[in-house]
Motif scaffolding. Structure first.
Motif, short mmCIF file in Angstrom:
data_model
loop_
_atom_site.label_atom_id
_atom_site.label_comp_id
_atom_site.label_asym_id
_atom_site.label_seq_id
_atom_site.Cartn_x
_atom_site.Cartn_y
_atom_site.Cartn_z
N VAL A 1 -4.97 3.23 -64.31
CA VAL A 1 -4.72 3.31 -62.87
C VAL A 1 -3.23 3.49 -62.63
CG1 VAL A 1 -6.76 1.91 -62.34
CG2 VAL A 1 -4.54 0.79 -62.64
N GLY A 2 -2.85 3.53 -61.34
CA GLY A 2 -1.45 3.71 -60.96
C GLY A 2 -1.19 5.13 -60.52
N GLU A 3 -0.15 5.31 -59.69
CA GLU A 3 0.17 6.64 -59.21
C GLU A 3 0.51 7.60 -60.34
OE1 GLU A 3 3.19 6.57 -56.25
OE2 GLU A 3 2.05 5.29 -54.88
N GLN A 4 1.09 7.09 -61.40
CA GLN A 4 1.45 7.92 -62.55
C GLN A 4 0.43 7.81 -63.69
OE1 GLN A 4 4.14 9.98 -62.41
NE2 GLN A 4 4.33 9.25 -60.29
N MET A 5 -0.69 7.16 -63.42
CA MET A 5 -1.69 6.91 -64.48
C MET A 5 -1.01 6.28 -65.69
SD MET A 5 -4.58 7.60 -63.30
CE MET A 5 -5.27 8.41 -61.85
N ASP A 6 -0.37 5.15 -65.45
CA ASP A 6 0.43 4.50 -66.47
C ASP A 6 0.07 3.04 -66.70
OD1 ASP A 6 1.32 3.47 -64.08
OD2 ASP A 6 3.38 4.18 -64.27
N THR A 7 -0.96 2.55 -66.02
CA THR A 7 -1.27 1.13 -66.05
C THR A 7 -2.68 0.91 -66.58
OG1 THR A 7 0.20 0.68 -64.19
CG2 THR A 7 -1.51 -0.96 -64.65
N ILE A 8 -2.80 0.01 -67.57
CA ILE A 8 -4.10 -0.35 -68.14
C ILE A 8 -4.71 -1.46 -67.30
CG2 ILE A 8 -5.32 -1.08 -70.21
CD1 ILE A 8 -2.69 -0.41 -71.76
N ALA A 9 -5.92 -1.23 -66.82
CA ALA A 9 -6.66 -2.25 -66.08
C ALA A 9 -7.83 -2.70 -66.94
CB ALA A 9 -7.15 -1.70 -64.75
N LEU A 10 -7.80 -3.93 -67.40
CA LEU A 10 -8.88 -4.52 -68.19
C LEU A 10 -9.76 -5.34 -67.26
CD1 LEU A 10 -10.18 -5.26 -70.97
CD2 LEU A 10 -8.63 -7.24 -71.00
N THR A 11 -11.04 -5.01 -67.21
CA THR A 11 -11.97 -5.77 -66.38
C THR A 11 -12.27 -7.10 -67.04
OG1 THR A 11 -13.01 -3.70 -65.65
CG2 THR A 11 -14.21 -5.74 -65.22
N LEU A 12 -12.12 -8.18 -66.26
CA LEU A 12 -12.53 -9.49 -66.74
C LEU A 12 -13.96 -9.80 -66.32
CD1 LEU A 12 -9.27 -11.58 -66.18
CD2 LEU A 12 -10.02 -10.31 -68.20
N PHE A 13 -14.27 -9.59 -65.03
CA PHE A 13 -15.65 -9.77 -64.59
C PHE A 13 -15.82 -9.14 -63.22
CE2 PHE A 13 -13.49 -13.41 -62.74
CZ PHE A 13 -14.08 -13.59 -61.50
N ARG A 14 -17.08 -8.88 -62.88
CA ARG A 14 -17.46 -8.45 -61.54
C ARG A 14 -18.73 -9.20 -61.15
NH1 ARG A 14 -21.63 -4.21 -62.08
NH2 ARG A 14 -21.46 -3.97 -59.82
N THR A 15 -18.92 -9.43 -59.84
CA THR A 15 -20.08 -10.19 -59.39
C THR A 15 -20.75 -9.48 -58.22
OG1 THR A 15 -18.98 -11.57 -57.71
CG2 THR A 15 -18.81 -12.29 -60.00
N PHE A 16 -22.03 -9.76 -58.04
CA PHE A 16 -22.83 -9.09 -57.01
C PHE A 16 -24.06 -9.94 -56.76
CE2 PHE A 16 -23.57 -7.53 -61.26
CZ PHE A 16 -24.93 -7.74 -61.42
N GLY A 17 -24.84 -9.58 -55.75
CA GLY A 17 -25.95 -10.43 -55.35
C GLY A 17 -27.32 -9.82 -55.43
N PHE A 18 -27.43 -8.51 -55.73
CA PHE A 18 -28.74 -7.88 -55.78
C PHE A 18 -28.85 -6.95 -56.99
CE2 PHE A 18 -28.83 -9.33 -51.45
CZ PHE A 18 -30.18 -9.60 -51.21
N MET A 19 -30.07 -6.86 -57.51
CA MET A 19 -30.32 -5.96 -58.62
C MET A 19 -30.02 -4.51 -58.22
SD MET A 19 -33.87 -5.40 -60.68
CE MET A 19 -33.96 -4.35 -62.13
N GLY A 20 -30.49 -4.09 -57.07
CA GLY A 20 -30.24 -2.74 -56.59
C GLY A 20 -29.86 -2.73 -55.13
N LYS A 21 -29.03 -1.75 -54.75
CA LYS A 21 -28.63 -1.56 -53.35
C LYS A 21 -28.61 -0.07 -53.05
CE LYS A 21 -25.34 -4.10 -51.56
NZ LYS A 21 -24.04 -4.76 -51.33
N GLU A 22 -28.76 0.24 -51.77
CA GLU A 22 -28.77 1.63 -51.34
C GLU A 22 -27.40 2.05 -50.82
OE1 GLU A 22 -33.28 2.29 -49.69
OE2 GLU A 22 -31.88 1.20 -48.39
#
Length: 898
Positions: free
Chosen positions: A704-725
């Motif tokens: 990510v970053g304006e210059q595509m120079d930054t590493i973004a490591l995902t730690l976790f993501r959360t959500f509440g439904f199996m599927g959404k529209e």
């Protein structure tokens, strides 16, 4: 094989009707439900194949595990299945389960194919087709893996769109140059699952369905799958095919199965286009690219166990076998098969109901417990037979093929007395006690005196402790000992200060006023400011896709007030930070720009003596909903390509995609994004310096970053439904079941993450990043041999004859070797050992000379451990095995017999 009716009909389209099922072993339903219904389904299939005229073939989803599941409950039908599989009418294999290919480890995929083909061959025949009807994308290394198993044809659905290839047939070339003949099911495996019965409906149905396939095909052969998820067999399919031929005289319809179909279509294919690398396009079908971080807790468990088995357990078992102990093949197979159940695309994806994911978690618990205790037993069998007089010794196991040293973590039960630690050469080793807890009553209360005549020292107090010890030399693929000497020594000095800077030989790390880190690389003088930024944003997605809310609020740790302390010892320095991110409580607050929620965090940044790696341990108390947390490292390197490891090699991926400008206008199924998968590391390098994050946790990153120079490591993501529209990143229908709530997927409670930062002062290849990642994920293991522990705590052992040396090395790589070891294990079908290596470099070749502790016979074999034709003997009765040079992304498997 069914042929054409006469030569004049060769210009007609030949429609190959393939009866099949896609049998998810679990999804929104549990495995228990699936297995119960599988029994009914397979019985109907067997009856149809045996009793219905013209019902020639049936494809059982290429998963050998389905037959194992069935036979376990219906053993009386085993002979029926053998006859049908042997006759190539009931098709199964080559997989054990329909595995993911991007976040599952390379060895897991290899073993899945190995046990899948072994299972299918047990019943009579393993289908030699890379059949992948529903996996969420195809790894760039699969052509090489398929070819190694003798699979030269590939049949799949997801990953290729018409902007890359307008037809269904092509040649797929993998990262190493291996090629397979590929055919796509362009509209999915379920395309022909709903054939109408009425004649007035049937003619327009055929014209529409088959006409669409004809427009995609480059030959006169059409793959028309009849079946879908957990669907019953269409018993009147032979009669329907007769009706097709009567009604549609412009085409010929035959019942077939994948092997025969692919042989026919390949014979008629000419001048095919060549597609190279990963197949990850989502224009016409969903890839669910950000599923890599769904249910981060389950992903962490999978990755921990995969690393434990391949990196530590199997090598220790091989070492143990070389010393005279039986190799527990069946136990290891059971561990892998527990993982295979969880490796199926939905299971490892985490895109399941909470109930199903609870089953997934339990299988991980079972697999980890068995693996850990099997490792403990074999380390103990070795440690208890080493020639020694010491009553307080630790046996250290190095499962990499070169001598290792440096600071390593050891868990131990220790008495209260002060001590020094020495190695087998008498050298005193620096150490520190990181933590200790009094467990005197618990430990000593479980001691058992099997031989009361033998004098046993029982200390007054016993502590469960964690130590960091600076080791000097641990032999390659072997063991050594260290002993605790209580006759002298003083407690190691630990200094705790309210400071904000730590350092070792390679780095100085300081907390900046804005709550980020400044890292100074002492080797080059390069200063990296504003590092380790935690970024929290909303996640309006579901179990399949991360998707930002329409109005997001991004919260950064940059600017946070942090309390800092340091811990300094002779072997390590640690910077401990505490702070709280004020974040929205849920998506409604995020839309409104309100931050009533709190995300308390503790971070430990550690530098070990002499180590070129910065270690991070993060604890988060998650009490807020539907969000994503990533950690960012600014490399200062603007790059069009990121570098990450993939199965058996490395891959360079674009950091931006031109398709993002047209995807909405062209109505893609998903937004093309650069959230990517890795095996253990990802980063950037400009040829003179670089940076990579290494993790045994969630295998997802983005540049990510304006210059595509930054590493973004995902730690976790959360959500509440199996599927959404109607997600921003995935318009239209829901994936999965939209009515299935998944409160467990909010991951409420304490979450822990570990990762490392590797900074390079050279080009990528010269920095040996893959080797550093392998070391990071392969800690030195230890077993404590101590009289007062012998009892119920660890199960009592009798005294054994002391016959083993205090140091041992089974094999090693020469110093100039530059391959990466993928597997070292006992061979499945002989008393030899399997050594698997690969080239980890972007551009340079790799080679290795292997040294064994006695003369050996060695030959190259396939991934399936089969001899190659012609035989490729490497050595016959020598201690050194010289391997041929490996080109980019090439792997090699060697069978070594002693």
């Amino acid at each position: 094989m069914e042929g054409y009716r006469d030569m004049s009909e060769r210009n007609r389209t030949k429609v190959h009707v393939i009866p099949h099922t896609h049998w998810d072993r679990e999804w929104y339903f549990t495995t228990s439900r699936s297995k119960v219904y599988l029994v009914k389904h397979v019985k109907e299939v067997l009856d149809a194949l045996e009793n219905i005229d013209g019902f020639h073939y049936y494809l059982l989803d290429a998963q050998g595990s389905l037959l194992d599941d069935y036979i376990r409950w219906c053993p009386e039908d085993e002979e029926r299945i053998r006859q049908l599989v042997s006759a190539k009418r009931l098709m199964t294999g080559p997989w054990y389960t329909q595995t993911d290919q991007l976040v599952i480890s390379s060895e897991s995929m290899v073993r899945n194919l190995y046990y899948g083909m072994k299972t299918a061959q047990k019943y009579g025949h393993a289908m030699k087709v890379g059949y992948v009807p529903d996996a969420f994308g195809q790894s760039a290394q699969m052509p090489q893996i398929y070819r190694e198993f003798g699979i030269e044809r590939f049949l799949f659905w997801r990953g290729v769109s018409d902007n890359t290839n307008p037809h269904t047939e092509f040649t797929w070339e993998g990262s190493d140059g291996s090629r397979v003949f590929a055919v796509q099911m362009p509209f999915g495996y379920y395309y022909g699952g709903n054939i109408p019965e009425n004649e007035e409906d049937l003619i327009p149905y055929l014209e529409k369905q088959i006409g669409a396939l004809e427009r995609k095909a480059s030959t006169k052969h059409i793959y028309f799958p009849n079946g879908f998820d957990q669907a019953p067999v269409r018993l009147n399919l032979p009669e329907l095919i007769k009706r097709f031929n009567a009604l549609d005289t412009e085409r010929e319809y035959v019942m077939n199965e994948p092997e025969r179909f692919l042989a026919e279509i390949e014979a008629d294919s000419q001048d095919l286009p060549v597609l190279r690398g990963e197949l990850m396009e989502a224009k016409h079908m969903r890839i669910h690219k950000s599923i890599f971080s769904t249910r981060a807790d389950l992903k962490q468990q999978n990755n921990r166990i995969e690393n434990l088995i391949a990196n530590t357990l199997e090598p220790v078992l091989a070492i143990s076998h070389s010393l005279g102990h039986d190799y527990p093949h069946r136990i290891v197979e059971d561990i892998w098969k527990l993982l295979f159940e969880n490796a199926a695309h939905d299971s490892i994806g985490g895109c399941n109901s909470d109930t199903t994911n609870q089953d997934v978690a339990f299988r991980y618990k079972q697999a980890y417990d068995i693996a850990l205790n099997l490792l403990d037993l074999h380390m103990r069998m070795i440690a208890s037979t080493i020639q020694q007089e010491e009553t307080f010794a630790f046996t250290l196991f190095n499962t990499l093929p070169y001598v290792r040293g440096g600071v390593t973590e050891i868990e131990a039960y220790i008495p209260e007395e002060s001590f020094v630690i020495r190695d087998t050469k008498g050298r005193e080793l620096a150490y520190t006690i990181v933590e200790k807890v009094d467990q005197t009553d618990y430990v000593l209360g479980q001691h058992i005196d099997l031989n009361p005549s033998r004098k046993v020292h029982l200390p007054e107090r016993v502590y469960r402790a964690k130590l960091l010890v600076e080791l000097q030399e641990v032999p390659a693929m072997g063991y050594t000992q260290i002993v605790f000497d209580f006759s002298q020594g003083a407690a190691p000095v630990i200094e705790r200060r309210n400071e904000d800077k730590i350092e070792n030989e390679h780095f100085t790390i300081a907390l900046q006023a804005n709550g980020t880190l400044q890292i100074t690389d002492k080797r080059s003088g390069q200063v990296y400011a504003d590092q380790m930024v935690f970024e929290d944003n909303g996640d309006d997605g579901d179990s399949y896709n991360y998707s930002p809310p329409e109005r997001d609020l991004i919260v950064s740790s940059a600017g946070s007030q942090m309390s800092a302390t340091t811990t300094q010892t002779s072997v390590s320095q640690t910077l401990s930070l505490r702070f709280t991110l004020d974040v929205p409580y849920d998506l409604e607050e995020r839309t409104a720009g309100i931050t009533s929620g709190a995300l308390p965090m503790q971070v430990e940044i550690s530098l070990r003596k002499g180590e070129n790696l910065i270690r991070f341990q993060v604890q988060v108390q998650n009490e807020v909903f539907s969000h994503r947390l990533r950690v960012l490292f600014d490399t200062g390197i603007a790059s069009a390509l990121s570098i990450a490891d993939q199965p058996f090699g490395v891959i360079a991926r674009p950091t931006s995609l031109p398709e993002v400008e047209v995807w909405e206008r062209e109505q893609w199924q998903e937004k093309p994004i650069t959230i990517e998968a890795m095996q253990s590391y990802a980063g950037l390098n400009n040829g003179t310096r670089g940076m990579a994050v290494m993790t045994g946790g969630v295998r997802e990153y983005e540049i990510v970053g304006e210059q595509m120079d930054t590493i973004a490591l995902t730690l976790f993501r959360t959500f509440g439904f199996m599927g959404k529209e109607n997600l921003l990143y995935r318009p239209g229908r829901a994936s999965g079941e939209k009515i299935v709530a998944t409160p467990d997927a909010q991951l409420l409670g304490e979450l822990s993450f570990t990762f490392g930062l590797h900074i390079q002062t050279s080009g990528f290849d010269e920095a040996n990043v893959a080797r550093a990642a392998r070391e990071y994920l392969t800690p030195i293991s230890s077993y404590q041999l101590c009289d007062f522990l012998n009892g119920r705590l660890i199960f009592a052992f009798r005294d054994e004859a002391l016959v083993l040396d205090t140091d041992y090395s089974l094999m090693s790589f020469s110093n100039d070797s530059n391959v990466v070891l993928s597997s070292f294990k006992k061979a499945e079908q002989s008393d030899g050992y399997i050594v698997r290596v690969f080239n980890p470099y972007l551009s340079q070749s790799a080679n290795v000379n292997m040294h064994f502790n006695q003369p050996v016979h060695a030959e190259r074999v396939s991934l399936g451990e089969q001899p190659l034709e012609p035989q490729q003997r490497l050595t016959d009765g020598e201690e050194v095995v010289r391997l041929p040079e490996l080109a980019h992304c090439k792997l090699m498997t060697v069978l070594v017999s002693i």
